[in-house]
Design an enzyme around this catalytic site. Sequence first.
Site, mmCIF file in Angstrom:
data_model
loop_
_atom_site.group_PDB
_atom_site.id
_atom_site.type_symbol
_atom_site.label_atom_id
_atom_site.label_comp_id
_atom_site.label_asym_id
_atom_site.label_seq_id
_atom_site.Cartn_x
_atom_site.Cartn_y
_atom_site.Cartn_z
ATOM 1 N N PHE A 15 0.970 -1.213 0.061
ATOM 2 C CA PHE A 15 -0.056 -0.021 0.124
ATOM 3 C C PHE A 15 0.931 1.262 -0.238
ATOM 4 O O PHE A 15 1.903 1.298 0.622
ATOM 5 C CB PHE A 15 -0.886 0.008 1.313
ATOM 6 C CG PHE A 15 -1.955 0.911 1.473
ATOM 7 C CD1 PHE A 15 -2.977 1.105 0.708
ATOM 8 C CD2 PHE A 15 -1.794 2.244 2.055
ATOM 9 C CE1 PHE A 15 -4.195 1.891 0.708
ATOM 10 C CE2 PHE A 15 -2.678 3.138 2.281
ATOM 11 C CZ PHE A 15 -3.776 3.074 1.269
ATOM 12 N N SER A 66 1.451 3.950 1.487
ATOM 13 C CA SER A 66 2.137 4.608 2.661
ATOM 14 C C SER A 66 3.092 3.685 3.385
ATOM 15 O O SER A 66 3.583 4.011 4.441
ATOM 16 C CB SER A 66 0.880 5.128 3.537
ATOM 17 O OG SER A 66 0.202 4.007 3.815
ATOM 18 N N LYS A 67 3.212 2.409 2.990
ATOM 19 C CA LYS A 67 3.803 1.307 3.598
ATOM 20 C C LYS A 67 5.350 1.725 3.732
ATOM 21 O O LYS A 67 5.879 2.577 2.565
ATOM 22 C CB LYS A 67 3.584 0.131 3.306
ATOM 23 C CG LYS A 67 2.301 -0.487 3.374
ATOM 24 C CD LYS A 67 1.543 -0.523 4.682
ATOM 25 C CE LYS A 67 0.492 -1.197 4.628
ATOM 26 N NZ LYS A 67 -0.240 -1.346 6.071
ATOM 27 N N ASN A 68 6.315 1.095 4.444
ATOM 28 C CA ASN A 68 7.649 1.488 4.285
ATOM 29 C C ASN A 68 8.183 1.116 2.838
ATOM 30 O O ASN A 68 9.012 1.820 2.328
ATOM 31 C CB ASN A 68 8.349 0.493 4.992
ATOM 32 C CG ASN A 68 8.153 0.910 6.711
ATOM 33 O OD1 ASN A 68 7.153 1.148 7.231
ATOM 34 N ND2 ASN A 68 9.285 0.997 7.294
#
Length: 390
Positions: free
Chosen positions: A182, A184-186
């Site tokens: 997704f 906004s994940k790292n």
Amino acid sequence: MVPMCDVTLQYQELKAEIDAAMQSVAAAGNYILGPQVKALEAELAAMCETPHAVGVASGTDALHLVLRAAGIGPGDEVVTTAFTFVATTEAIGMVGATPVFADIDPRTFNIDPAAIEAAITPRTKAIIPVHLFGQPCDMDRIMAIAKRHGLLVVEDCCQALGATWKGRPVGSIGDAGCFSFFPSKNLGGFGDGGLVTTNSKELFTSVEMLRRHGGRVKYHHEVLGLNSRLDELQAAILRIKLTRLNDWNEARRRHAATYNRMLANSPNIQRPVELTESGKHCWMGLAISGGSPLMESVYGQYTILVDNRDAVCNELSKAKIGHAVYYPVPLHLQEVHQNLGMKTGSLPHTEAAATRCLSLPMFPQLEVSQQRESVEALQRACEQSRVRAA
């Protein structure tokens, strides 16, 4: 203004490389399960120290497909946490199994191994520990419990790519690891995406088949699968970003250390597990003598506990400081799980965290000046809410 997260900064940093990669995919015309997906699977398998990795359409699908591949189904129970995103229990429900919630450790927000053991019944078939906010669960105790009871362990690593437990990458310790890409994940893509890692050839073969309509050979279908293939364009983008992931995760750790220092004299704010002087984690803030730290977080979020949270959030909004609440209503109290019959008070640590948790701005490109502005606004907000409450 300080944003909670700004994913456009990564694109600006890597624009030339990402644009070239996307153009290369477009020109090649191989858009489904092409060379970019295969290369990303190999690179992430190597990073996670597992022999197998399968790209899928989302982190939710990763969890779902592993449970299906393992034969989890109606009548079975899966122990997990209620302090997480609903995708974890969606995956359990998709296979017809029942989630059984265990309380969290209030110091880490992660599932409490002792509560897992207490939740096991003869119908329990699996445990899904969630490495929440990028911080690994106590995998030694969880794996010992699973071994005693003959249970599958599916690590929900959707917030924790790059985190380690005793030097081992998350996703390599249980029977399988599930990751999300997704935005906004790292490691975030330009849309949804996910991955399964596993040491099991059997799980790998089954998940790989299920993700493409249940067949190993085109137009020959052994089981009813689904269409859950990681997109070739997403894989190309993720491969570019993957070359920077270690640096970005280190930046997140530095930001967490900075927040910890800035909040050191704020006794009414509970910080995450602190860092040692070397910048590495120590368990529950205690130094580990004569060895490496037990775990290393990647700070998908920097989450604190505050009193009068809603009032604090209102003040932060007025100051234009980004913030988020993960997760205001724990899963056992959500309407979707009313059939389980759990009431307020069933999971006291989970419920307490849900009323007080607050996440501050966290992304690799965050500047110290932005952190200082955020902390100063937070401290003012906490003081104002305290005075009003008095």
